[in-house]
Design a protein around this motif. Sequence first.
Motif, PDB file in Angstrom:
ATOM      1  N   GLU A 187      -5.576  97.142  39.152  1.00 29.29           N
ATOM      2  CA  GLU A 187      -5.066  98.312  39.942  1.00 29.29           C
ATOM      3  C   GLU A 187      -4.078  97.619  40.999  1.00 29.29           C
ATOM      4  O   GLU A 187      -3.012  98.095  41.173  1.00 29.29           O
ATOM      5  N   SER A 188      -4.665  96.444  41.433  1.00 30.20           N
ATOM      6  CA  SER A 188      -3.612  95.654  42.310  1.00 30.20           C
ATOM      7  C   SER A 188      -2.291  94.967  42.047  1.00 30.20           C
ATOM      8  O   SER A 188      -1.449  95.311  42.481  1.00 30.20           O
ATOM      9  N   LEU A 189      -2.285  94.608  40.604  1.00 27.37           N
ATOM     10  CA  LEU A 189      -1.345  94.206  39.987  1.00 27.37           C
ATOM     11  C   LEU A 189      -0.161  95.328  39.532  1.00 27.37           C
ATOM     12  O   LEU A 189       0.825  95.249  39.670  1.00 27.37           O
ATOM     13  N   HIS A 190      -1.049  96.531  38.906  1.00 27.94           N
ATOM     14  CA  HIS A 190       0.063  97.693  38.888  1.00 27.94           C
ATOM     15  C   HIS A 190       0.571  98.207  40.165  1.00 27.94           C
ATOM     16  O   HIS A 190       1.877  98.365  40.217  1.00 27.94           O
ATOM     17  N   MET A 191       0.044  98.224  41.391  1.00 29.54           N
ATOM     18  CA  MET A 191       0.560  98.352  42.598  1.00 29.54           C
ATOM     19  C   MET A 191       1.570  97.678  43.115  1.00 29.54           C
ATOM     20  O   MET A 191       2.685  97.939  43.522  1.00 29.54           O
ATOM     21  N   ILE A 192       1.282  96.493  43.144  1.00 27.70           N
ATOM     22  CA  ILE A 192       2.443  95.252  43.498  1.00 27.70           C
ATOM     23  C   ILE A 192       3.882  95.423  42.803  1.00 27.70           C
ATOM     24  O   ILE A 192       4.900  95.278  43.002  1.00 27.70           O
ATOM     25  N   SER A 193       3.629  95.993  41.306  1.00 23.35           N
ATOM     26  CA  SER A 193       4.863  95.970  40.480  1.00 23.35           C
ATOM     27  C   SER A 193       5.564  97.172  40.929  1.00 23.35           C
ATOM     28  O   SER A 193       6.549  97.036  40.501  1.00 23.35           O
ATOM     29  N   LYS A 194       5.052  98.150  41.448  1.00 23.00           N
ATOM     30  CA  LYS A 194       5.891  99.333  41.889  1.00 23.00           C
ATOM     31  C   LYS A 194       6.322  99.283  43.264  1.00 23.00           C
ATOM     32  O   LYS A 194       7.221 100.369  43.656  1.00 23.00           O
ATOM     33  N   LEU A 195       5.782  98.333  44.271  1.00 20.73           N
ATOM     34  CA  LEU A 195       6.189  98.134  45.546  1.00 20.73           C
ATOM     35  C   LEU A 195       7.859  97.316  45.614  1.00 20.73           C
ATOM     36  O   LEU A 195       8.074  96.460  44.793  1.00 20.73           O
ATOM     37  N   ASP A 196       8.346  97.600  46.691  1.00 22.37           N
ATOM     38  CA  ASP A 196       9.646  96.800  46.932  1.00 22.37           C
ATOM     39  C   ASP A 196       9.330  95.351  47.100  1.00 22.37           C
ATOM     40  O   ASP A 196       8.661  95.210  47.951  1.00 22.37           O
ATOM     41  N   ARG A 197       9.604  94.378  46.344  1.00 21.15           N
ATOM     42  CA  ARG A 197       9.442  93.031  46.113  1.00 21.15           C
ATOM     43  C   ARG A 197       9.951  92.427  47.595  1.00 21.15           C
ATOM     44  O   ARG A 197       9.463  91.339  48.034  1.00 21.15           O
ATOM     45  N   ARG A 198      10.989  93.076  48.408  1.00 20.07           N
ATOM     46  CA  ARG A 198      11.430  92.453  49.650  1.00 20.07           C
ATOM     47  C   ARG A 198      10.564  92.833  50.520  1.00 20.07           C
ATOM     48  O   ARG A 198      10.470  92.124  51.625  1.00 20.07           O
ATOM     49  N   CYS A 199       9.511  93.552  50.547  1.00 21.96           N
ATOM     50  CA  CYS A 199       8.592  93.825  51.675  1.00 21.96           C
ATOM     51  C   CYS A 199       7.202  93.956  51.214  1.00 21.96           C
ATOM     52  O   CYS A 199       6.388  94.438  51.817  1.00 21.96           O
TER      53      CYS A 199
ATOM     54  N   PHE B 162     -17.855 109.855  47.857  1.00 25.24           N
ATOM     55  CA  PHE B 162     -17.928 109.502  46.309  1.00 25.24           C
ATOM     56  C   PHE B 162     -17.145 110.236  45.486  1.00 25.24           C
ATOM     57  O   PHE B 162     -16.564 110.194  44.706  1.00 25.24           O
ATOM     58  N   GLN B 163     -17.408 111.630  45.745  1.00 21.47           N
ATOM     59  CA  GLN B 163     -16.991 112.448  45.007  1.00 21.47           C
ATOM     60  C   GLN B 163     -15.394 112.715  45.411  1.00 21.47           C
ATOM     61  O   GLN B 163     -14.593 113.322  44.310  1.00 21.47           O
ATOM     62  N   SER B 164     -15.087 112.695  46.479  1.00 20.12           N
ATOM     63  CA  SER B 164     -13.708 112.919  47.149  1.00 20.12           C
ATOM     64  C   SER B 164     -12.937 111.753  46.241  1.00 20.12           C
ATOM     65  O   SER B 164     -11.938 111.884  45.771  1.00 20.12           O
ATOM     66  N   ILE B 165     -13.364 110.403  46.213  1.00 23.32           N
ATOM     67  CA  ILE B 165     -12.459 109.393  45.754  1.00 23.32           C
ATOM     68  C   ILE B 165     -12.503 109.692  44.403  1.00 23.32           C
ATOM     69  O   ILE B 165     -11.507 109.182  43.459  1.00 23.32           O
ATOM     70  N   ASN B 166     -13.557 110.195  43.551  1.00 28.42           N
ATOM     71  CA  ASN B 166     -13.609 110.376  42.255  1.00 28.42           C
ATOM     72  C   ASN B 166     -12.556 111.341  41.684  1.00 28.42           C
ATOM     73  O   ASN B 166     -12.128 111.263  40.569  1.00 28.42           O
ATOM     74  N   GLY B 167     -11.988 112.086  42.979  1.00 23.47           N
ATOM     75  CA  GLY B 167     -11.114 113.195  42.356  1.00 23.47           C
ATOM     76  C   GLY B 167      -9.694 112.719  42.987  1.00 23.47           C
ATOM     77  O   GLY B 167      -8.835 113.700  43.240  1.00 23.47           O
ATOM     78  N   ARG B 168      -9.406 111.615  43.247  1.00 23.08           N
ATOM     79  CA  ARG B 168      -8.296 110.897  43.653  1.00 23.08           C
ATOM     80  C   ARG B 168      -7.185 111.163  42.551  1.00 23.08           C
ATOM     81  O   ARG B 168      -7.420 111.197  41.361  1.00 23.08           O
ATOM     82  N   HIS B 169      -5.959 111.482  43.258  1.00 25.73           N
ATOM     83  CA  HIS B 169      -4.863 111.772  42.202  1.00 25.73           C
ATOM     84  C   HIS B 169      -4.112 110.271  42.115  1.00 25.73           C
ATOM     85  O   HIS B 169      -4.066 109.396  43.092  1.00 25.73           O
ATOM     86  N   ASP B 170      -2.954 110.238  41.201  1.00 26.27           N
ATOM     87  CA  ASP B 170      -2.150 109.036  41.109  1.00 26.27           C
ATOM     88  C   ASP B 170      -1.002 109.167  42.094  1.00 26.27           C
ATOM     89  O   ASP B 170      -0.343 110.146  42.444  1.00 26.27           O
ATOM     90  N   ILE B 171      -0.775 108.032  43.070  1.00 23.13           N
ATOM     91  CA  ILE B 171       0.010 107.977  44.188  1.00 23.13           C
ATOM     92  C   ILE B 171       1.316 106.845  43.909  1.00 23.13           C
ATOM     93  O   ILE B 171       1.925 106.556  44.540  1.00 23.13           O
ATOM     94  N   THR B 172       1.179 106.478  42.527  1.00 27.40           N
ATOM     95  CA  THR B 172       2.258 105.461  42.093  1.00 27.40           C
ATOM     96  C   THR B 172       3.807 105.889  42.459  1.00 27.40           C
ATOM     97  O   THR B 172       4.350 105.072  43.017  1.00 27.40           O
ATOM     98  N   ALA B 173       3.975 107.151  42.099  1.00 24.18           N
ATOM     99  CA  ALA B 173       5.286 107.673  42.319  1.00 24.18           C
ATOM    100  C   ALA B 173       5.696 107.771  43.847  1.00 24.18           C
ATOM    101  O   ALA B 173       7.053 107.534  44.172  1.00 24.18           O
ATOM    102  N   ARG B 174       4.784 107.641  44.754  1.00 21.74           N
ATOM    103  CA  ARG B 174       4.899 107.921  46.096  1.00 21.74           C
ATOM    104  C   ARG B 174       5.253 106.515  46.665  1.00 21.74           C
ATOM    105  O   ARG B 174       5.615 106.343  48.082  1.00 21.74           O
ATOM    106  N   LEU B 175       4.786 105.380  46.111  1.00 20.85           N
ATOM    107  CA  LEU B 175       5.089 103.999  46.535  1.00 20.85           C
ATOM    108  C   LEU B 175       6.403 103.662  46.853  1.00 20.85           C
ATOM    109  O   LEU B 175       6.643 102.909  47.943  1.00 20.85           O
TER     110      LEU B 175
END
Length: 250
Positions: free
Chosen positions: A160-172, A127-140
């Motif tokens: 979160e899912s809507l944000h993630m899909i907006s950053k992924l390549d829509r072709r894949c 729980f503590q590990s996940i609460n310390g997660r960092h933003d990986i948007t730029a890595r997508l």
Amino acid sequence: MPSVDDLADQVAEILDFFGIDSVMCMGVTAGAYILTLFATRYRDRVIGLILVSPLCRAPSWTEWLYNKVLSNLLYFYGLCGLFKDYLLQRYFSKDLLGNLQIPESDIVQACKFLLEEKRSTNVLRFFQSINGRHDITARLKYLRCKTLIFVGENSPFHSESLHMISKLDRRCSALVEVQACGSLVTEEQPHAMLIPMEYFLMGYGLYRPCQFNGSPRSPLSPFCISPELLSPESMGLKLKPIKTRISLQV
């Protein structure tokens, strides 16, 4: 306490132990975050991602504070009933959680029973590990694999899912939203996942055989995957951004 990067590296260690070069990964919520992080760090080892209500950003202030309260509750009282109730609110829709008039569903009761078998110290560390997660948007943008995302419209991680899909390549990549469902689509409405997953796996040359012919072979065997299906040019042929609305069937 292991960091989220440590947890992602442990996935690679497990694959090395079993002598596995590449895999197709499936994860839910925090597990989806760890596997996505793993896919960005070990791009050549992941051929596909199936994510259910994934996370990709750092916790908001409200989530961080909420997690701190739950961590303290877990630290002082262990896996008590109040902690389980708060935790399960993240995963299931209100219809399954029940109320004064409607009893809890069998799925919720089963999850509570499974939580009782866990060590509270291990749950606290995770729980503590996940609460310390960092933003990986730029890595997508560096992901090379196809990605299929499922999310229930009542999930607290829907944005979160809507944000993630907006950053992924829509072709894949593709997003499947399931109506009247919480975060755990795998438990609440697994039937909503069947057709999208079949089309997703067909992109890898996988199919459902009508009958066994001789000894069964793993569907992920390299002999069943055509190399050209893994090229970037072919990723958008079968898999397009989609949105499904599936009504709850009782």
